[in-house]
Each structure stands twice: as structure tokens, then as C-alpha cells.
Design a protein around this motif. Structure first.
Motif, mmCIF file in Angstrom:
data_model
loop_
_atom_site.group_PDB
_atom_site.id
_atom_site.type_symbol
_atom_site.label_atom_id
_atom_site.label_comp_id
_atom_site.label_asym_id
_atom_site.label_seq_id
_atom_site.Cartn_x
_atom_site.Cartn_y
_atom_site.Cartn_z
ATOM 1 N N LEU A 137 -37.124 58.610 58.454
ATOM 2 C CA LEU A 137 -35.892 58.814 57.657
ATOM 3 C C LEU A 137 -34.669 58.355 58.450
ATOM 4 O O LEU A 137 -33.598 58.979 58.434
ATOM 5 C CB LEU A 137 -35.763 60.285 57.230
ATOM 6 C CG LEU A 137 -36.818 60.773 56.234
ATOM 7 C CD1 LEU A 137 -36.628 62.248 55.929
ATOM 8 C CD2 LEU A 137 -36.780 59.942 54.950
ATOM 9 N N ASN A 138 -34.870 57.215 59.109
ATOM 10 C CA ASN A 138 -33.792 56.674 59.954
ATOM 11 C C ASN A 138 -34.124 55.208 60.238
ATOM 12 O O ASN A 138 -35.189 54.910 60.784
ATOM 13 C CB ASN A 138 -33.709 57.484 61.255
ATOM 14 C CG ASN A 138 -32.551 57.060 62.127
ATOM 15 O OD1 ASN A 138 -32.552 55.963 62.686
ATOM 16 N ND2 ASN A 138 -31.557 57.937 62.257
ATOM 17 N N PHE A 139 -33.223 54.296 59.875
ATOM 18 C CA PHE A 139 -33.473 52.876 60.100
ATOM 19 C C PHE A 139 -33.500 52.525 61.590
ATOM 20 O O PHE A 139 -34.265 51.664 62.019
ATOM 21 C CB PHE A 139 -32.397 52.032 59.392
ATOM 22 C CG PHE A 139 -32.575 51.942 57.901
ATOM 23 C CD1 PHE A 139 -33.836 52.038 57.328
ATOM 24 C CD2 PHE A 139 -31.477 51.753 57.060
ATOM 25 C CE1 PHE A 139 -34.006 51.951 55.950
ATOM 26 C CE2 PHE A 139 -31.631 51.661 55.682
ATOM 27 C CZ PHE A 139 -32.898 51.766 55.123
ATOM 28 N N GLU A 165 -32.188 57.374 49.383
ATOM 29 C CA GLU A 165 -30.783 57.725 49.256
ATOM 30 C C GLU A 165 -30.154 57.531 50.624
ATOM 31 O O GLU A 165 -30.646 58.079 51.617
ATOM 32 C CB GLU A 165 -30.612 59.182 48.817
ATOM 33 C CG GLU A 165 -31.116 59.477 47.420
ATOM 34 C CD GLU A 165 -30.909 60.940 47.053
ATOM 35 O OE1 GLU A 165 -29.931 61.534 47.559
ATOM 36 O OE2 GLU A 165 -31.741 61.486 46.319
ATOM 37 N N ARG A 166 -29.094 56.710 50.722
ATOM 38 C CA ARG A 166 -28.428 56.471 52.001
ATOM 39 C C ARG A 166 -27.419 57.592 52.224
ATOM 40 O O ARG A 166 -26.391 57.670 51.538
ATOM 41 C CB ARG A 166 -27.713 55.124 52.003
ATOM 42 C CG ARG A 166 -28.585 53.927 52.389
ATOM 43 C CD ARG A 166 -29.639 53.587 51.354
ATOM 44 N NE ARG A 166 -30.298 52.296 51.638
ATOM 45 C CZ ARG A 166 -31.276 51.803 50.939
ATOM 46 N NH1 ARG A 166 -31.751 52.497 49.885
ATOM 47 N NH2 ARG A 166 -31.819 50.636 51.262
ATOM 48 N N LEU A 167 -27.680 58.465 53.166
ATOM 49 C CA LEU A 167 -26.785 59.560 53.517
ATOM 50 C C LEU A 167 -25.942 59.142 54.710
ATOM 51 O O LEU A 167 -26.243 58.146 55.396
ATOM 52 C CB LEU A 167 -27.603 60.821 53.830
ATOM 53 C CG LEU A 167 -28.561 61.270 52.717
ATOM 54 C CD1 LEU A 167 -29.380 62.474 53.159
ATOM 55 C CD2 LEU A 167 -27.783 61.575 51.444
ATOM 56 N N PRO A 168 -24.876 59.892 55.032
ATOM 57 C CA PRO A 168 -23.993 59.472 56.133
ATOM 58 C C PRO A 168 -24.721 59.246 57.457
ATOM 59 O O PRO A 168 -24.423 58.290 58.170
ATOM 60 C CB PRO A 168 -22.993 60.637 56.223
ATOM 61 C CG PRO A 168 -22.955 61.203 54.839
ATOM 62 C CD PRO A 168 -24.344 61.066 54.305
ATOM 63 N N LYS A 169 -25.678 60.114 57.819
ATOM 64 C CA LYS A 169 -26.326 59.978 59.124
ATOM 65 C C LYS A 169 -27.850 59.900 59.038
ATOM 66 O O LYS A 169 -28.528 59.954 60.061
ATOM 67 C CB LYS A 169 -25.936 61.158 60.020
ATOM 68 C CG LYS A 169 -24.460 61.165 60.400
ATOM 69 C CD LYS A 169 -24.169 62.267 61.398
ATOM 70 C CE LYS A 169 -22.703 62.244 61.829
ATOM 71 N NZ LYS A 169 -22.395 63.306 62.825
ATOM 72 N N LEU A 221 -35.726 60.239 50.888
ATOM 73 C CA LEU A 221 -36.551 59.543 49.905
ATOM 74 C C LEU A 221 -36.161 59.973 48.499
ATOM 75 O O LEU A 221 -35.920 61.159 48.236
ATOM 76 C CB LEU A 221 -38.031 59.841 50.144
ATOM 77 C CG LEU A 221 -38.691 59.128 51.319
ATOM 78 C CD1 LEU A 221 -40.013 59.811 51.668
ATOM 79 C CD2 LEU A 221 -38.918 57.659 51.016
ATOM 80 N N THR A 222 -36.098 59.018 47.592
ATOM 81 C CA THR A 222 -35.938 59.348 46.184
ATOM 82 C C THR A 222 -37.283 59.832 45.647
ATOM 83 O O THR A 222 -38.313 59.759 46.333
ATOM 84 C CB THR A 222 -35.484 58.114 45.396
ATOM 85 O OG1 THR A 222 -36.507 57.114 45.467
ATOM 86 C CG2 THR A 222 -34.174 57.561 45.948
#
Length: 296
Positions: free
Chosen positions: A24-26, A57-61, A65-66
Motif C-alpha cells: 500500500l505504498n508505491f 485510492e490515492r491518499l496523502p501518505k 485498495l478500492t
């Protein structure tokens, strides 16, 4: 969603999605894949565009997953597992062999020689079943057994002599000096005798030390395993009687010495035993190697 083989999504996109979904982090996904963070993000965006759905879903940090992403990643991982298993199954698998032996034979004779076997036959995967219980060729899946005794060992079993058992007295060289060996049973009683379950000392004393002597005069330590009596002899705790084949390397290395010249020829010996009508090239290789080691 149905696609032909030619319309499958990009493998790089699927891999980037799978790893990114796990972290959950690029950035962390990029570190695992050995590429840049931008490359991972680009692969995921391309996959989403190809599928026509948002997977994250791109969150601030972080990422989340959708619903579609959670469902899709489970199927993607199963697909990767199938690919990995299919690839692994293409590779030659080691042939597994189960060898049944006594614990002492395994520790004192077989295991020290195994590096030679594995270097000669890397395609064979050995499992050593070391137990005093007589293992079953059917129930325990045994391919070849090393049995102590005298044939026949059972109906339908073929037996081949591996080596005869020759029993000698041994001790740590510091315990009994050269030329100071006991000459009779009474002098032997000054030393601790190390016994195993076979209890060969009475016969040895009768044969080579003139017999006689009050058994209560002999100090002794008893062990359930011959290998433990040998280890005690190496440690200088007393004199043991043991199969020559089990202590020959220790004598050559100076950890033990043969105390007396006499050697008992036992009534039971070590045999290779296998089902008579079970044919196996792998078992034949193992049997040939064991035979060569016994003759060396």
C-alpha cells in the motif's frame, strides 16, 4: 471480465499492482521491484486505464485498495502462484529415497560419508530414518534398510551382506598407555567398562583375558546406544567394545586407540535389505555406493 490470451493486461502492470497492493505504498513497492517509484505508479496507472477501473485510492501518505482492487488482487495472486508452480514443475525434481538404519549406524558410519554421496548423486534426496524399531517398507515408505542380524529378514526381502561385524576394545589414548594394557580380568577391573545394549564385554573377557574375575569387581557405565558408549570412550570415561567399522576413523585420527589385539567376530552382521521385486534405479545407485564405502 473476459479476455483472450492476446488481450491480457501487461505483466509488468500486474506485478506492480500486486506488490503495491501488498505494501500500500508505491515507494516500498519500487524498492522491492528494483525500479523507480514513478515507474511503479506509471505501470499501475496504465493497468487501471487498460481495465477501465480504479484499483487504488490515492491518499496523502499511502494507498488504499478500492473494492474492485481488493477483488482483483486476490485473483492476480492466485494466477501468479499458478505460474510459479507450473514453472517449478518443469524443473527436474530430486528422487526421494528413505533409508532405514539404527541410530548408531547412522551417526557413526553413514552420516560422515554422506558428503561423498550427495556430491556424486545430487539428483537423489535422502531421508535417513534412524530408529531401533524395525521400520516397515510399506507403512514407513522405506526404500532400503541397513539391518543388523542374520538373514532371512522376512518374506519377499532380498539381503546382501554390507560388512561383517568385528568387535574391538577401544579407549582414549590417554587412558591406557601403550604397553600398559591390562593382562587379565583382574587388572581390567581397575578401569571403568562402558557397556551398550549388546553387552559384549563378558564374551570379550572370556576370549582374550582368560575369563574369570568377579563381575561385581568391574566398575561400569551402561548406555542404550553404542554411539553413546563410543563418545564416552573418546571422552576418556572408560574402555568400550565396539564395531571396528564404527570407530576406524576415530582410531586413525588419534581420538581412540585399540586397547587389545583381539577382535571378536560377532554372530550378527550388517546387511542391505530391500523388497525383492521392487525395481528402482535410484535404490541401485544408493546400494552400489554403500557397497563401495564398505569395501574402501
Amino acid at each position: 471480465m473476459s479476455m483472450s490470451i492476446g488481450n491480457l493486461p501487461s505483466l509488468n502492470g500486474l506485478k506492480a499492482f500486486d506488490v503495491a497492493a501488498r505494501h500500500l505504498n508505491f515507494r516500498l513497492a519500487a524498492e522491492e521491484l528494483g525500479v523507480t517509484q514513478g515507474a511503479v505508479a506509471q505501470h499501475v496507472r496504465g493497468l487501471e486505464a487498460e481495465l477501465g477501473v480504479a484499483l487504488f485510492e490515492r491518499l496523502p501518505k499511502s494507498l488504499a485498495l478500492t473494492g474492485e482492487g481488493r477483488s482483483y488482487v486476490a485473483d492476480v495472486r492466485r494466477a501468479f502462484e499458478l505460474l510459479a508452480n507450473a514453472t517449478a514443475n518443469l524443473k527436474p525434481q530430486p528422487v526421494k529415497l528413505v533409508v532405514s538404519t539404527t541410530p548408531t549406524f547412522a551417526s557413526r558410519w553413514l552420516i560422515p560419508r554422506l558428503p561423498d554421496f550427495t556430491s556424486r548423486h545430487p539428483d537423489l534426496d535422502l531421508h535417513i530414518l534412524a530408529t531401533d524399531r524395525i521400520s516397515s517398507f510399506q507403512v514407513d515408505g522405506v526404500d532400503l534398510a541397513v539391518r543388523y542380524g542374520s538373514p532371512p529378514f522376512g518374506p519377499g526381502l532380498a539381503a546382501e551382506l554390507l560388512f561383517e561385524q568385528e568387535i574391538i576394545a577401544i579407549c582414549n589414548p590417554s587412558l591406557v598407555a601403550e604397553g600398559a594394557e591390562p593382562n587379565n580380568a583382574e587388572e581390567l577391573s581397575n578401569y571403568t567398562l562402558l557397556h551398550d545394549a549388546h553387552n559384549s564385554w563378558p564374551e570379550y573377557i572370556d576370549r582374550f583375558l582368560g575369563g574369570g574375575g568377579d563381575p561385581t569387581l568391574f566398575r561400569g557405565i551402561s548406555f542404550s546406544q553404542t554411539s553413546h558408549a563410543i563418545e564416552a570412550a573418546i571422552a576418556g570415561q572408560g574402555i568400550a567394545v565396539a564395531t571396528r567399522a564404527f570407530v576406524s576413523t576415530d582410531i586413525e585420527a588419534g581420538r581412540l586407540r585399540q586397547v587389545f589385539d583381539g577382535a571378536l567376530r560377532a554372530r550378527s552382521h550388517f546387511y542391505l535389505v530391500k523388497p525383492r521385486y521392487r525395481k528402482s534405479e535410484a535404490v541401485d545407485k544408493l546400494q552400489d555406493w554403500l557397497r563401495s564405502q564398505a569395501q574402501a
